[in-house]
Design a protein around this motif. Structure first.
Motif, PDB file in Angstrom:
ATOM      1  N   ASN A   1       0.802  -1.161  -0.177  1.00 44.20           N
ATOM      2  CA  ASN A   1      -0.212  -0.025   0.006  1.00 44.20           C
ATOM      3  C   ASN A   1       0.878   1.380   0.137  1.00 44.20           C
ATOM      4  O   ASN A   1       0.494   2.363   0.408  1.00 44.20           O
ATOM      5  CB  ASN A   1      -1.022   0.095   1.334  1.00 44.20           C
ATOM      6  CG  ASN A   1      -1.958  -0.868   1.033  1.00 44.20           C
ATOM      7  OD1 ASN A   1      -2.483  -1.340  -0.105  1.00 44.20           O
ATOM      8  ND2 ASN A   1      -2.415  -1.457   2.131  1.00 44.20           N
TER       9      ASN A   1
ATOM     10  N   VAL B   1       2.674   4.530  -0.351  1.00 43.61           N
ATOM     11  CA  VAL B   1       2.039   5.860  -0.336  1.00 43.61           C
ATOM     12  C   VAL B   1       3.205   6.594  -1.149  1.00 43.61           C
ATOM     13  O   VAL B   1       4.175   6.843  -0.496  1.00 43.61           O
ATOM     14  CB  VAL B   1       1.421   6.524   0.729  1.00 43.61           C
ATOM     15  CG1 VAL B   1       1.151   8.195   0.464  1.00 43.61           C
ATOM     16  CG2 VAL B   1       0.333   5.928   1.243  1.00 43.61           C
TER      17      VAL B   1
ATOM     18  N   HIS C   1      -9.905   6.047   2.201  1.00 47.73           N
ATOM     19  CA  HIS C   1      -9.551   4.710   2.818  1.00 47.73           C
ATOM     20  C   HIS C   1     -10.261   4.935   4.435  1.00 47.73           C
ATOM     21  O   HIS C   1     -10.507   6.055   4.617  1.00 47.73           O
ATOM     22  CB  HIS C   1      -7.998   4.793   2.948  1.00 47.73           C
ATOM     23  CG  HIS C   1      -7.144   4.210   1.641  1.00 47.73           C
ATOM     24  ND1 HIS C   1      -5.950   3.810   1.426  1.00 47.73           N
ATOM     25  CD2 HIS C   1      -7.837   3.989   0.421  1.00 47.73           C
ATOM     26  CE1 HIS C   1      -5.671   3.422   0.313  1.00 47.73           C
ATOM     27  NE2 HIS C   1      -6.938   3.557  -0.364  1.00 47.73           N
TER      28      HIS C   1
ATOM     29  N   ARG D   1      -7.289  10.220  -0.166  1.00 49.22           N
ATOM     30  CA  ARG D   1      -5.928   9.773  -0.872  1.00 49.22           C
ATOM     31  C   ARG D   1      -6.364  10.208  -2.383  1.00 49.22           C
ATOM     32  O   ARG D   1      -7.675  10.114  -2.865  1.00 49.22           O
ATOM     33  CB  ARG D   1      -5.532   8.538  -0.972  1.00 49.22           C
ATOM     34  CG  ARG D   1      -4.807   8.019   0.171  1.00 49.22           C
ATOM     35  CD  ARG D   1      -5.630   7.272   1.342  1.00 49.22           C
ATOM     36  NE  ARG D   1      -4.896   6.996   2.572  1.00 49.22           N
ATOM     37  CZ  ARG D   1      -4.662   7.965   3.503  1.00 49.22           C
ATOM     38  NH1 ARG D   1      -5.163   9.066   3.608  1.00 49.22           N
ATOM     39  NH2 ARG D   1      -4.003   7.534   4.355  1.00 49.22           N
TER      40      ARG D   1
ATOM     41  N   GLN E   1      -5.747   9.459  -6.062  1.00 45.55           N
ATOM     42  CA  GLN E   1      -5.151   8.025  -6.842  1.00 45.55           C
ATOM     43  C   GLN E   1      -4.780   8.855  -8.374  1.00 45.55           C
ATOM     44  O   GLN E   1      -5.615   8.638  -9.067  1.00 45.55           O
ATOM     45  CB  GLN E   1      -6.374   6.961  -7.163  1.00 45.55           C
ATOM     46  CG  GLN E   1      -5.904   5.846  -7.822  1.00 45.55           C
ATOM     47  CD  GLN E   1      -4.841   5.111  -7.099  1.00 45.55           C
ATOM     48  OE1 GLN E   1      -5.106   4.551  -5.996  1.00 45.55           O
ATOM     49  NE2 GLN E   1      -3.786   4.933  -7.575  1.00 45.55           N
TER      50      GLN E   1
ATOM     51  N   LEU F   1      -0.946   6.453  -5.685  1.00 45.05           N
ATOM     52  CA  LEU F   1      -1.604   7.104  -4.442  1.00 45.05           C
ATOM     53  C   LEU F   1      -0.842   8.079  -3.781  1.00 45.05           C
ATOM     54  O   LEU F   1       0.315   8.206  -3.317  1.00 45.05           O
ATOM     55  CB  LEU F   1      -1.528   5.863  -3.531  1.00 45.05           C
ATOM     56  CG  LEU F   1      -2.848   6.056  -2.506  1.00 45.05           C
ATOM     57  CD1 LEU F   1      -4.298   6.021  -3.183  1.00 45.05           C
ATOM     58  CD2 LEU F   1      -3.066   4.674  -1.676  1.00 45.05           C
TER      59      LEU F   1
ATOM     60  N   HIS G   1      -0.571  10.758  -0.517  1.00 46.43           N
ATOM     61  CA  HIS G   1      -0.973  11.008   0.482  1.00 46.43           C
ATOM     62  C   HIS G   1      -1.295  12.580   0.834  1.00 46.43           C
ATOM     63  O   HIS G   1      -1.089  13.400   0.352  1.00 46.43           O
ATOM     64  CB  HIS G   1       0.415  11.136   1.452  1.00 46.43           C
ATOM     65  CG  HIS G   1       0.071  10.306   2.932  1.00 46.43           C
ATOM     66  ND1 HIS G   1      -0.120  10.976   4.029  1.00 46.43           N
ATOM     67  CD2 HIS G   1       0.196   9.057   3.119  1.00 46.43           C
ATOM     68  CE1 HIS G   1      -0.381  10.432   4.979  1.00 46.43           C
ATOM     69  NE2 HIS G   1      -0.078   8.819   4.584  1.00 46.43           N
TER      70      HIS G   1
ATOM     71  N   ASP H   1      -8.499   0.449   1.478  1.00 47.77           N
ATOM     72  CA  ASP H   1      -9.673   0.857   0.899  1.00 47.77           C
ATOM     73  C   ASP H   1     -10.759   0.239   1.446  1.00 47.77           C
ATOM     74  O   ASP H   1     -10.688  -0.734   2.245  1.00 47.77           O
ATOM     75  CB  ASP H   1      -9.376   0.390  -0.525  1.00 47.77           C
ATOM     76  CG  ASP H   1      -9.099  -1.187  -0.915  1.00 47.77           C
ATOM     77  OD1 ASP H   1     -10.064  -1.786  -0.537  1.00 47.77           O
ATOM     78  OD2 ASP H   1      -8.106  -1.487  -0.933  1.00 47.77           O
TER      79      ASP H   1
END
Ligand code: C2E
Ligand code: CA
Ligand code: CA
Ligand code: CA
Length: 279
Positions: free
Chosen positions: A7, A9, A42, A62, A64, A70, A72, A265
């Motif tokens: 995941n 970031v 999220h 977040r 995308q 992704l 932050h 997610d």
């Protein structure tokens, strides 16, 4: 670094090269991102400390980005705030959380209370409560399933108009939380006057709670004060079992942090809730 992995970031500025992306480009990209639906929420579990049950979640936005990946919120919330884009973004966040709440109910998940972060710019809108009410009625979500997180600096800015806004929001049926508690300058007398429901102890006090007696004393005092004012109290940034045990001893109600789960997610979060019910 802990943050990396599946995941991961990615950081906006370093990836692009600090000078490669001008503020103006970033602003345009944010605007297009909103139009193109590039933002996602999220969810991080909020846990009841006695039962260890998931009783809610904080929605964390977040970006995308199609090329960058992704991004932050620390990378784009300040600019969104400066440019005013936080207003449409903030409304999208609430509407999306409303849609998600309804979708989860249809899936048969237990009623979860979703926490939504408000920015100071949003909070200062004179018609905030009407806007929030409009989103609830457009999506069909119930205000009682939501808790709005505000910071001390936001509410202490103009206490008279704050009081009007807080009352209007409470009248809708949403709960109110003071986020990052302990880092700002709230006058304690306002804690009584403001119709708030919850205090969230900032993670900076939780980090070293097991080895720094001053931090432990502050956390413990905040919990005791919340209890005596009849407020819910949540510790954020809980990463270890020692922290959990200390907070339990202080009678803290709820915790949130990597120890119980990272923000994830919506589908992963729903699976998590379902397996915790089965288990
Ligand atoms: P916050 O409201 O204080 O949110 C908590 C932050 O702590 C989140 O970072 C979360 O991922 C992180 N966190 C949770 N558990 C742990 C832990 O155990 N250890 C550590 N070190 N960190 C933990 P995130 O998602 O990067 O969000 C950062 C900030 O961005 C939030 O701080 C909030 O101020 C802002 N933000 C996020 N979503 C929104 C939004 O929808 N609207 C607005 N206005 N601001 C948002
Ligand atoms: Ca928050
Ligand atoms: Ca916080
Ligand atoms: Ca914060």
């Amino acid at each position: 670094v802990k943050e990396h992995g599946r995941n991961s970031v990615r950081q906006f500025i370093p990836e692009m090269g600090v000078t490669a992306i001008s503020r103006l480009n970033m602003e345009g990209a944010l605007r297009r991102g909103l139009d193109r639906g590039e933002f996602v929420l999220h969810y991080q579990a909020k846990i009841d400390l006695r039962s260890h049950k998931i009783i809610g979640a904080e929605a964390l936005v977040r970006w995308q980005h199609p090329q960058i990946g992704l991004i932050h919120p620390i990378e784009f919330i300040p600019l969104a705030e400066e440019t005013g884009l936080i207003l449409p973004l903030g409304e999208w966040v609430l509407a999306e959380a409303c849609r998600q709440q309804i979708a989860w109910q249809k899936l048969g998940l237990p009623a979860l209370k979703l926490a939504i972060n408000m920015s100071s710019r949003q909070f200062r809108q004179e018609d905030l409560s009407e806007r929030v009410a409009a989103i609830f009625s457009a999506t069909g979500a119930q205000p009682a399933h939501f808790i709005l997180e505000l910071t001390e600096s936001m509410v202490m800015q103009d206490v008279e108009s704050t009081l009007v806004t807080l009352r209007a929001l409470k009248n809708l049926g949403v709960a109110l939380s003071l986020d990052d508690f302990g880092t700002g300058y709230s006058s304690l007398s306002y804690l009584r006057k403001f119709p708030i429901d919850e205090l969230k102890i900032d993670k900076s006090f939780i980090n070293d709670i097991h080895e720094n007696p001053d931090d432990a004393a502050i956390a413990s005092a905040i919990v005791a004060m919340a209890l005596s004012l009849g407020l819910q109290v949540v510790a954020e940034g809980v990463e270890t079992k020692e922290q959990v045990e200390l907070l339990l001893g202080m009678q803290c109600h709820q915790v949130q942090g990597y120890y119980f789960g990272r923000p994830m997610d919506a589908n992963s979060f729903a699976n998590r809730v379902q397996s915790s019910l089965a288990g």
